[in-house]
Enzyme design. Structure first.
Site, short mmCIF file in Angstrom:
data_model
loop_
_atom_site.label_atom_id
_atom_site.label_comp_id
_atom_site.label_asym_id
_atom_site.label_seq_id
_atom_site.Cartn_x
_atom_site.Cartn_y
_atom_site.Cartn_z
N SER A 349 39.66 64.99 13.96
CA SER A 349 39.89 64.48 15.32
C SER A 349 38.57 64.33 16.08
O SER A 349 37.71 65.23 16.03
CB SER A 349 40.81 65.43 16.09
N ASP A 358 41.03 61.62 26.75
CA ASP A 358 42.28 60.92 27.06
C ASP A 358 42.43 60.90 28.56
O ASP A 358 42.42 61.96 29.21
CB ASP A 358 43.47 61.65 26.42
N GLU A 407 45.79 53.03 21.26
CA GLU A 407 45.78 54.08 22.26
C GLU A 407 44.81 53.68 23.37
O GLU A 407 43.64 54.05 23.35
CB GLU A 407 45.36 55.43 21.66
N HIS A 410 42.62 56.50 24.89
CA HIS A 410 41.68 57.29 24.10
C HIS A 410 40.30 56.62 24.17
O HIS A 410 40.08 55.57 23.59
CB HIS A 410 42.15 57.41 22.65
#
Length: 444
Positions: A349, A358, A407, A410
């Site tokens: 990650s 985020d 996303e 992100h």
């Protein structure tokens, strides 16, 4: 030989010309004397050849009769019963009365006809040794000179033209009689057009040989190293072309590092140092970031607020290896293997780097991650995040490369220089940006 009916002009001998000149002078003298003295009782009339007179022979060219005192030799007596033309003319002239003789004397002045008669006697005098006159020779010589000059000019022009043609045509060495007579130049057969030889330029120098790059890398100042290499695009090109051996894309401490489903953090439980809370940013869960990323996020939030699009808050920042285990476990429990499309396994990650954030949109209260794309803040982020060193890491259409669904919340910090190059190049993933293999799925 003289053609019949055509008179050949003779050339008089010197003696004949002198005699004729004496005769002409004597005639002129007598004419002048006649003007001052009374005329004689009788005179002899004679006739001159007319304009149309054409003698049949040279002897006939002489005047029919001349005055007796002008003849150098006394004429021979005529045959019986036949009188000479001149004598007949003289005998036929009757004596004139005194008045008539005076009128005749006045009329018998030396006229041009007498001078013509004297000139005719000179021109028509014949001598056996005389040669034909060549009065046309100068004209014939002039014509011959003109013809020769014309021929010479034409020859010079032909030779000059031939010389110019020989200079323009390629030199050939004919063999044989046919080749010597042939003026045709056969075109050369060309199998292939010549290809210019282009010398390939040597590759640019290794950026790691630049002292400023080396010093910045050793100091851990990634942005300074990129600037020293010539900027974001020059740095990217050096990495792609293998001219940056001191740049390791697997080094988790660098802003240029790449973490995806086939490139884990190093070490697997990596934890950055210098984590801080971004100043002036609403923090929903109390997440922290690396100091350089925290400063950049604060700049982004301030820029959106200044643009009048609203407030942006930090939903999640750094997550440790252990925290990522819990996050992934929760998604796996809900979706099973499809969890890999929305959550990263521990050690894979970008949140573990401290360089991912985020974000959500707030208008009093803050919305969810899924709400961001439809807000003014979400659109502003898509258009202006790169100006603050951030990129939207997972976008529409890049799932086959990244392995994740889009996303828009992100964000990944890579620094101002690389972010500008990323935006200007229209890139949609870090894998493509650095020419790496796609990472749609995990290897094990």
């Amino acid at each position: 030989m003289t053609e019949p009916g055509r008179l050949a002009t003779p050339r008089a001998a010197p003696e004949t010309r002198r005699a004729a000149r004496a005769m002409r002078e004597e005639a002129e003298r007598r004419a002048r004397a006649a003007e001052t003295q009374p005329p004689t009782d009788a005179f002899v009339a004679f006739e001159l050849p007319s304009e149309e007179f054409v003698p049949a022979s040279v002897s006939d060219a002489a005047p029919a009769a001349l005055p007796p005192d002008l003849l150098p030799v006394a004429p021979a007596p005529a045959a019986a019963g036949t009188a000479p033309r001149g004598a007949s003319a003289a005998s036929e002239v009757p004596p004139l009365p005194p008045r008539s003789r005076a009128r005749a004397a006045r009329q018998h002045r030396p006229a041009p006809s007498e001078r013509r008669a004297a000139r005719a006697a000179e021109l028509l005098s014949v001598h056996e040794d005389a040669l034909p006159m060549q009065h046309a020779r100068p004209r014939r010589v002039t014509r011959r000179i003109a013809v020769v000059a014309g021929l010479a000019t034409g020859a010079a022009l032909l030779l000059g033209s031939a010389a110019m043609t020989a200079m323009m045509l390629p030199s050939v060495s004919p063999s044989g009689a046919d080749a010597a007579l042939s003026m045709t130049v056969q075109p050369q057969h060309v199998d292939q057009l010549p290809v210019p030889q282009v010398e390939q330029s040597p590759p640019a120098a290794d950026i790691c040989a630049l002292p400023d790059v080396v010093a910045a890398v050793q100091a851990g100042d990634d942005e300074a190293a990129i600037v020293a290499a010539g900027g974001g695009e020059a740095f990217r090109a050096a990495v792609v072309e293998g001219r940056a051996p001191c740049v390791n894309l697997g080094d988790s401490a660098r802003t240029w590092t790449v973490v995806d489903k086939i490139r884990p953090t190093s070490p697997i439980d990596y934890r950055p140092s210098g984590l801080v809370l971004p100043d002036g940013v609403r923090n929903v869960e109390g997440g922290a970031l690396r100091s350089d990323a925290a400063t950049a996020l604060a700049s982004l939030v301030t820029g959106a607020r200044s643009a009048g699009v609203g407030e942006i808050a930090l939903e999640s920042g750094f997550r440790s290896y252990q925290t990522q285990q819990q996050t992934y476990g929760r998604h796996f429990a809900e979706r099973g293997e499809r969890a890999d499309q929305v959550s990263a396994r521990p050690g894979y990650s970008e949140h573990q780097l401290g360089l991912a954030a985020d974000v959500v949109a707030c208008a009093g209260a803050c919305g969810t991650l899924d709400d961001l794309a439809a807000t003014a803040q979400g659109q502003w982020i898509a258009d202006h995040a790169w100006e603050h060193g951030w990129i939207v890491r997972y976008v529409e259409g890049a799932t086959p490369v990244t392995g994740y669904l889009p996303e828009p919340w992100h964000l990944r910090y890579i620094g101002p220089e690389l972010a500008k190059s990323y935006h200007d190049g229209g890139w949609t993933s870090l894998e493509e940006f650095f020419a790496l293999d796609p990472a749609p799925a995990y290897l094990g």
